[in-house]
Design a protein around this motif. Structure first.
Motif, PDB file in Angstrom:
ATOM      1  N   GLY A   1       0.814  -1.205   0.000  1.00 16.05           N
ATOM      2  CA  GLY A   1       0.000   0.000   0.000  1.00 16.05           C
ATOM      3  C   GLY A   1       0.852   1.261   0.000  1.00 16.05           C
ATOM      4  O   GLY A   1       0.550   2.224  -0.714  1.00 16.05           O
ATOM      5  N   GLU A   2       1.922   1.259   0.799  1.00 17.40           N
ATOM      6  CA  GLU A   2       2.828   2.416   0.836  1.00 17.40           C
ATOM      7  C   GLU A   2       3.542   2.588  -0.501  1.00 17.40           C
ATOM      8  O   GLU A   2       3.761   3.717  -0.966  1.00 17.40           O
ATOM      9  N   THR A   3       3.903   1.470  -1.126  1.00 23.46           N
ATOM     10  CA  THR A   3       4.569   1.543  -2.428  1.00 23.46           C
ATOM     11  C   THR A   3       3.643   2.129  -3.481  1.00 23.46           C
ATOM     12  O   THR A   3       4.044   2.976  -4.291  1.00 23.46           O
ATOM     13  N   GLU A   4       2.376   1.685  -3.469  1.00 28.58           N
ATOM     14  CA  GLU A   4       1.402   2.237  -4.405  1.00 28.58           C
ATOM     15  C   GLU A   4       1.235   3.742  -4.181  1.00 28.58           C
ATOM     16  O   GLU A   4       1.184   4.528  -5.146  1.00 28.58           O
ATOM     17  N   HIS A   5       1.169   4.151  -2.922  1.00 30.80           N
ATOM     18  CA  HIS A   5       1.034   5.573  -2.605  1.00 30.80           C
ATOM     19  C   HIS A   5       2.268   6.348  -3.068  1.00 30.80           C
ATOM     20  O   HIS A   5       2.156   7.460  -3.596  1.00 30.80           O
ATOM     21  N   LEU A   6       3.439   5.754  -2.890  1.00 28.15           N
ATOM     22  CA  LEU A   6       4.695   6.377  -3.305  1.00 28.15           C
ATOM     23  C   LEU A   6       4.700   6.644  -4.815  1.00 28.15           C
ATOM     24  O   LEU A   6       5.042   7.748  -5.264  1.00 28.15           O
ATOM     25  N   LEU A   7       4.305   5.644  -5.590  1.00 30.51           N
ATOM     26  CA  LEU A   7       4.295   5.794  -7.040  1.00 30.51           C
ATOM     27  C   LEU A   7       3.206   6.759  -7.489  1.00 30.51           C
ATOM     28  O   LEU A   7       3.400   7.539  -8.433  1.00 30.51           O
ATOM     29  N   ASN A   8       2.067   6.710  -6.820  1.00 30.55           N
ATOM     30  CA  ASN A   8       0.983   7.634  -7.158  1.00 30.55           C
ATOM     31  C   ASN A   8       1.401   9.077  -6.902  1.00 30.55           C
ATOM     32  O   ASN A   8       1.116   9.975  -7.710  1.00 30.55           O
ATOM     33  N   GLU A   9       2.106   9.300  -5.791  1.00 25.94           N
ATOM     34  CA  GLU A   9       2.595  10.647  -5.466  1.00 25.94           C
ATOM     35  C   GLU A   9       3.546  11.165  -6.537  1.00 25.94           C
ATOM     36  O   GLU A   9       3.599  12.375  -6.796  1.00 25.94           O
ATOM     37  N   SER A  10       4.327  10.265  -7.128  1.00 27.77           N
ATOM     38  CA  SER A  10       5.353  10.704  -8.074  1.00 27.77           C
ATOM     39  C   SER A  10       4.754  11.330  -9.324  1.00 27.77           C
ATOM     40  O   SER A  10       5.417  12.126 -10.001  1.00 27.77           O
ATOM     41  N   LEU A  11       3.510  10.972  -9.662  1.00 29.07           N
ATOM     42  CA  LEU A  11       2.907  11.463 -10.897  1.00 29.07           C
ATOM     43  C   LEU A  11       2.342  12.876 -10.767  1.00 29.07           C
ATOM     44  O   LEU A  11       2.249  13.595 -11.765  1.00 29.07           O
ATOM     45  N   GLY A  12       1.959  13.269  -9.562  1.00 29.18           N
ATOM     46  CA  GLY A  12       1.361  14.589  -9.375  1.00 29.18           C
ATOM     47  C   GLY A  12       2.219  15.741  -9.863  1.00 29.18           C
ATOM     48  O   GLY A  12       1.753  16.571 -10.666  1.00 29.18           O
ATOM     49  N   PRO A  13       3.483  15.832  -9.429  1.00 28.11           N
ATOM     50  CA  PRO A  13       4.294  17.000  -9.806  1.00 28.11           C
ATOM     51  C   PRO A  13       4.594  17.109 -11.292  1.00 28.11           C
ATOM     52  O   PRO A  13       4.986  18.174 -11.763  1.00 28.11           O
ATOM     53  N   ILE A  14       4.435  16.001 -12.050  1.00 28.68           N
ATOM     54  CA  ILE A  14       4.824  16.070 -13.463  1.00 28.68           C
ATOM     55  C   ILE A  14       3.645  16.351 -14.386  1.00 28.68           C
ATOM     56  O   ILE A  14       3.843  16.475 -15.595  1.00 28.68           O
ATOM     57  N   CYS A  15       2.439  16.461 -13.838  1.00 30.18           N
ATOM     58  CA  CYS A  15       1.283  16.729 -14.709  1.00 30.18           C
ATOM     59  C   CYS A  15       1.458  18.027 -15.483  1.00 30.18           C
ATOM     60  O   CYS A  15       1.210  18.090 -16.696  1.00 30.18           O
ATOM     61  N   ALA A  16       1.877  19.074 -14.791  1.00 33.48           N
ATOM     62  CA  ALA A  16       2.076  20.365 -15.468  1.00 33.48           C
ATOM     63  C   ALA A  16       3.178  20.259 -16.521  1.00 33.48           C
ATOM     64  O   ALA A  16       3.057  20.820 -17.626  1.00 33.48           O
ATOM     65  N   ILE A  17       4.247  19.529 -16.203  1.00 30.47           N
ATOM     66  CA  ILE A  17       5.344  19.366 -17.156  1.00 30.47           C
ATOM     67  C   ILE A  17       4.844  18.686 -18.431  1.00 30.47           C
ATOM     68  O   ILE A  17       5.143  19.117 -19.553  1.00 30.47           O
ATOM     69  N   ILE A  18       4.082  17.610 -18.270  1.00 32.62           N
ATOM     70  CA  ILE A  18       3.588  16.863 -19.422  1.00 32.62           C
ATOM     71  C   ILE A  18       2.650  17.720 -20.265  1.00 32.62           C
ATOM     72  O   ILE A  18       2.747  17.762 -21.502  1.00 32.62           O
ATOM     73  N   LEU A  19       1.729  18.438 -19.608  1.00 30.54           N
ATOM     74  CA  LEU A  19       0.773  19.257 -20.351  1.00 30.54           C
ATOM     75  C   LEU A  19       1.457  20.402 -21.088  1.00 30.54           C
ATOM     76  O   LEU A  19       1.131  20.699 -22.247  1.00 30.54           O
ATOM     77  N   ILE A  20       2.403  21.051 -20.432  1.00 30.04           N
ATOM     78  CA  ILE A  20       3.120  22.156 -21.075  1.00 30.04           C
ATOM     79  C   ILE A  20       3.949  21.642 -22.244  1.00 30.04           C
ATOM     80  O   ILE A  20       4.006  22.262 -23.315  1.00 30.04           O
ATOM     81  N   THR A  21       4.585  20.480 -22.062  1.00 30.05           N
ATOM     82  CA  THR A  21       5.363  19.891 -23.150  1.00 30.05           C
ATOM     83  C   THR A  21       4.461  19.542 -24.325  1.00 30.05           C
ATOM     84  O   THR A  21       4.799  19.780 -25.493  1.00 30.05           O
TER      85      THR A  21
END
Length: 455
Positions: free
Chosen positions: A300-320
């Motif tokens: 469960g902690e691992t899933e949360h860890l990976l899920n957290e990693s995607l949040g900060p890059i949403c803006a990067i992906i959309l701007i790119t």
């Protein structure tokens, strides 16, 4: 689409579009994603694209860029988050620094990126390298650019001029240059151009531009586990795994294309499949997850860890993606074609003409690949008439690649990727990454001129 206007009008529209975009982002502080979408739509309308077609064309260009970037960035930052929070990135950083010394930390990162950059594309390599860059930067402090630019520039150099990357392969094929000779010469040129155009420029100038170290794109503010870090060989193996898989794909695809091995074969098909960049990164993520993260954290902690990693890059992906939309609109409107027609007979020496045409196309529409392939096609007839030597053909490939490298700016999706990953605003990205790509490209061109003269 047949261009609605002449070359001069289209160039004026492109220049005004870039000026408006910079005004919106830098002066009016409009969000880059919104500004890029707005200017893309406005440019399509101004360039004479039928109104009914504008949304479909814009969305297609946006989706095409996301298809290339989103998977790689998403999988890459997941790997990076695991390496960062488990202490693996710190282990790699400490080992590199201990081998090269503290004062040579930027050199260590650049040399490592040159080696990794042989088979792996620019964006994928940069994403995988992020945790190492940030770990070294945090250890020594100062501007993150002192450590980021040598690595990013190394990936850019290898991607631009060294087969099996698609740009140099396509250009070499178009003008009948030897792929093997392009590879051998290209590696040497990439290293020398990186030293002069990237490393020296960074350590003497660009690395001193103050950009604070912000690795939240990887960690989300979470501290690394330094109590029980993984072994160096373990971490290095995770980073090397996608490189080896991609290298196998390249080798077997080349052998199959030139007829050295049979067209069919289950094992070769499997190796080619697992060596596709997204698949290779997915395999590496699974290995990192189940050999590093799950051993330390609950599932469960691992899933949360990976899920957290995607949040900060949403803006990067959309701007790119929006940057790709802008470049796609410029290409569809006919700017590249108009430039090609007007530059084909400019009367310069062949190698200078190759560089000038590629540079102009790169600046006008953003895509280095389009600039490479279009320029190679434009000069192919002149190349056949000139009958250059094998070495001079390689020099022409390098000159085209040099022109397609310089002056990365707001219509290039890579410009936004680099700027957002390292926390730079548009003005700072223009002052640093645009300058670095230009010094790298000019260095490649100078070397190409030397090779042309002795070839």
């Amino acid at each position: 689409m047949t261009p609605a206007y002449g070359a001069g009008t289209l160039l004026t529209i492109a220049a005004l579009a870039v000026a408006v975009l910079l005004l919106l982002i830098i002066v009016l502080r409009m969000h880059a994603f919104v500004a890029l979408v707005l200017v893309s739509l406005g440019t399509a309308v101004a360039a004479g694209v039928p109104l009914a077609d504008v949304p479909a064309i814009s969305i297609a260009a946006f989706g095409s860029t996301l298809g290339n970037v989103a998977l790689l960035v998403g999988l890459g930052v997941m790997i990076g988050r695991i390496l960062e929070v488990t202490g693996g990135a710190q282990v790699l950083a400490d080992t590199l620094v201990s081998r090269f010394g503290e004062k040579r930390a930027p050199l260590a990162l650049g040399v490592a990126a040159l080696l990794f950059g042989m088979p792996i594309f620019f964006d994928a390599g940069l994403v995988v390298f992020l945790p190492i860059i940030f770990s070294v930067a945090k250890r020594f402090g100062g501007s993150v650019l002192m450590y980021a630019l040598p690595a990013a520039g190394a990936f850019a150099a290898m991607h631009a001029i060294v087969p099996p990357h698609p740009g140099p392969v396509t250009a070499a094929t178009e003008i009948d240059a030897s792929i093997g000779l392009t590879l051998l010469v290209g590696v040497v040129v990439a290293v020398v151009a990186w030293i002069v155009g990237v490393y020296v420029v960074t350590t003497a100038w660009l690395g001193k531009v103050d950009v604070p170290i912000d690795d939240s794109v990887l960690t989300g503010g979470r501290e690394a586990d330094t109590a029980n870090p993984p072994g160096f060989a373990h971490v290095l193996g995770i980073l090397l795994l996608p490189v080896l898989l991609i290298a196998a794909n390249t080798i077997f695809t080349t052998l199959r294309t030139n007829g050295s091995i049979a067209e069919d074969g289950v094992l070769v098909d499997a190796l080619i499949f697992t060596g596709q960049t997204p698949v290779a990164l997915l395999i590496s993520l699974l290995v990192a997850t189940y050999t590093l993260a799950v051993r330390r954290y609950s599932r469960g902690e691992t899933e949360h860890l990976l899920n957290e990693s995607l949040g900060p890059i949403c803006a990067i992906i959309l701007i790119t993606g929006a940057g790709g939309m802008f470049g796609g609109v410029l290409r569809y409107s006919g700017i590249g074609e108009a430039l090609s027609d007007s530059l084909a007979d400019i009367g310069l020496p062949l190698i200078v003409s190759a560089f000038v045409i590629a540079t102009t196309l790169r600046v006008a529409q953003g895509s280095a690949t389009v600039a490479l392939t279009t320029t190679a096609g434009l000069i192919s007839a002149g190349v056949a008439d000139a009958d250059p030597s094998s070495l001079q053909l390689v020099a022409l490939v390098l000159a085209i690649a040099a022109g397609a490298t310089v002056l990365s700016h707001v219509n290039d999706s890579g410009f936004w990727l680099v700027g957002r990953f390292f926390g730079m605003d548009v003005r700072t990205t223009l002052r640093t990454w645009t300058v670095l790509e230009t010094t790298l490209g000019v260095s490649i061109f100078v070397l190409a001129l030397g090779i042309w003269a002795v070839g």
